[in-house]
Design a protein around this motif. Structure first.
Motif, PDB file in Angstrom:
ATOM      1  N   PRO A  31      82.524  82.677  41.054  1.00  0.00           N
ATOM      2  CA  PRO A  31      83.146  82.163  39.832  1.00  0.00           C
ATOM      3  C   PRO A  31      82.560  80.818  39.433  1.00  0.00           C
ATOM      4  O   PRO A  31      82.004  80.088  40.246  1.00  0.00           O
ATOM      5  N   GLU A  32      82.687  80.507  38.151  1.00  0.00           N
ATOM      6  CA  GLU A  32      82.199  79.252  37.626  1.00  0.00           C
ATOM      7  C   GLU A  32      82.996  78.097  38.226  1.00  0.00           C
ATOM      8  O   GLU A  32      84.210  78.208  38.415  1.00  0.00           O
ATOM      9  N   SER A  33      82.323  77.001  38.541  1.00  0.00           N
ATOM     10  CA  SER A  33      83.035  75.857  39.109  1.00  0.00           C
ATOM     11  C   SER A  33      83.971  75.263  38.062  1.00  0.00           C
ATOM     12  O   SER A  33      83.749  75.394  36.851  1.00  0.00           O
ATOM     13  N   ARG A  34      85.013  74.603  38.535  1.00  0.00           N
ATOM     14  CA  ARG A  34      85.997  74.031  37.617  1.00  0.00           C
ATOM     15  C   ARG A  34      85.348  72.994  36.704  1.00  0.00           C
ATOM     16  O   ARG A  34      85.674  72.898  35.519  1.00  0.00           O
ATOM     17  N   SER A  35      84.415  72.209  37.254  1.00  0.00           N
ATOM     18  CA  SER A  35      83.778  71.166  36.465  1.00  0.00           C
ATOM     19  C   SER A  35      82.953  71.759  35.317  1.00  0.00           C
ATOM     20  O   SER A  35      82.919  71.209  34.209  1.00  0.00           O
ATOM     21  N   VAL A  36      82.283  72.895  35.575  1.00  0.00           N
ATOM     22  CA  VAL A  36      81.510  73.556  34.521  1.00  0.00           C
ATOM     23  C   VAL A  36      82.455  74.094  33.445  1.00  0.00           C
ATOM     24  O   VAL A  36      82.192  73.968  32.242  1.00  0.00           O
ATOM     25  N   THR A  37      83.565  74.683  33.872  1.00  0.00           N
ATOM     26  CA  THR A  37      84.548  75.213  32.927  1.00  0.00           C
ATOM     27  C   THR A  37      85.104  74.106  32.039  1.00  0.00           C
ATOM     28  O   THR A  37      85.229  74.268  30.823  1.00  0.00           O
TER      29      THR A  37
END
Length: 308
Positions: A31-37
């Motif tokens: 899954p996409e990292s929270r920071s990227v999201t």
């Protein structure tokens, strides 16, 4: 007691192995990292501000705006944006069509124009920030770093005029050393293979940049006319009717509920439009009307009205 035969053959060893291997294969990527999201969400916020183009939202031209998004948009301005597409000169085919459509009962045509212009500006924003979005994951969601990296690749000379980009470069070398420089070298190598260093989709851009162009209003055209117009607009692209259809399919480009322009006539040998065909008896008053010459249509253009 013996079991009755079912008629089905037991799986072979090879099939059992394949079945186990299939189960062992992950079904989706990490899954996409929270920071990227979060970074994507923030960029989406700036996209909405730019699309709105309202006073006090996202101004990209004043020099005091030093946010990296504003710097990137300002820096890409000459390449990506036509100010003309946000103007409403009275002596233009777009204005005449809007006024006649209002008089003929299309009461929400002004709101349709706003939505068309807003959709095109949002797509122009995507064209400008697309490369930075590719860098987000590499920079672990650090939006400013991804933007500075895109700016540096688009124009290496910006490190002299932008203190922030210079700091990004110095910090990267200081913390990453040869690994950071190797990554930049790969970025530059990829950029040099593209016609545009930002990796802009020229066909999407030419549609968005002229979507509400008052002298070439693509949002008021039928699909064949959009294709004919795009082929005659600078810069020269390998536009096809299929490419136009594909970019309209997602409905991100907002069009008018009525599209009276049925054809665009190009001037032979040059990138210029010298006339349009319009359908509908309500537009008869425009037949033969000649309009002044905008920069991209040096000889002006005329209207031919086709009655239904």
């Amino acid at each position: 007691m013996r079991k009755k035969p079912t008629g089905k053959k037991p799986p072979t060893k090879a099939k059992r192995s394949r079945s186990k291997a299939k189960k062992a294969t992950p079904t989706n990527t990490s899954p996409e990292s929270r920071s990227v999201t979060v970074a994507k969400k923030n960029i989406g916020y700036f996209r909405e501000l730019f699309a709105d183009d309202l006073p006090g939202t996202l101004e990209v031209r004043p020099p005091f705006q030093d946010h990296p998004i504003a710097v990137l948009l300002r820096h890409a301005g000459e390449r990506l944006f036509y100010n003309l597409s946000s103007m409403r000169p009275p002596d233009s085919i777009q204005e005449d069509l809007i006024e006649i459509m209002k008089a003929s009962g299309v009461k929400d045509i002004e709101q349709q124009y706003v939505e068309a212009r807003r959709s095109a500006r949002g797509i122009l924003f995507d064209c400008a920030t697309n490369q930075a979005m590719r860098y987000l994951k590499d920079e672990d969601g650090a939006m400013n770093k991804a933007l500075y990296r895109a700016l540096l690749i688009e124009d290496p000379g910006i490190q002299i005029s932008s203190e922030k980009v210079s700091e990004f470069l110095a910090d990267g070398i200081g913390s990453g050393g040869s690994k950071f420089l190797k990554r930049l070298a790969e970025d530059f190598k990829n950029a040099e293979t593209r016609a545009d260093r930002l990796g802009v989709d020229d066909q999407r851009w030419i549609m968005a940049a002229n979507w509400t162009n008052p002298h070439c209003p693509l949002w008021l055209m039928e699909r064949p006319a959009i294709f004919q117009a795009c082929k005659a607009l600078p810069p020269r692209t390998n536009m096809t009717q299929e490419a136009v259809n594909n970019r309209l399919r997602g409905k991100r480009f907002k069009r008018s509920s009525q599209t009276p322009i049925t054809a665009a006539h190009a001037q032979a040998g040059v990138l210029s439009i010298n006339g349009y065909e319009i359908k509908g008896s309500v537009f008869t008053s425009l037949h033969g009307k000649a309009y002044p010459a905008p920069s991209f249509q040096p000889n002006g253009y005329q209207i031919v009205v086709r009655k239904k």
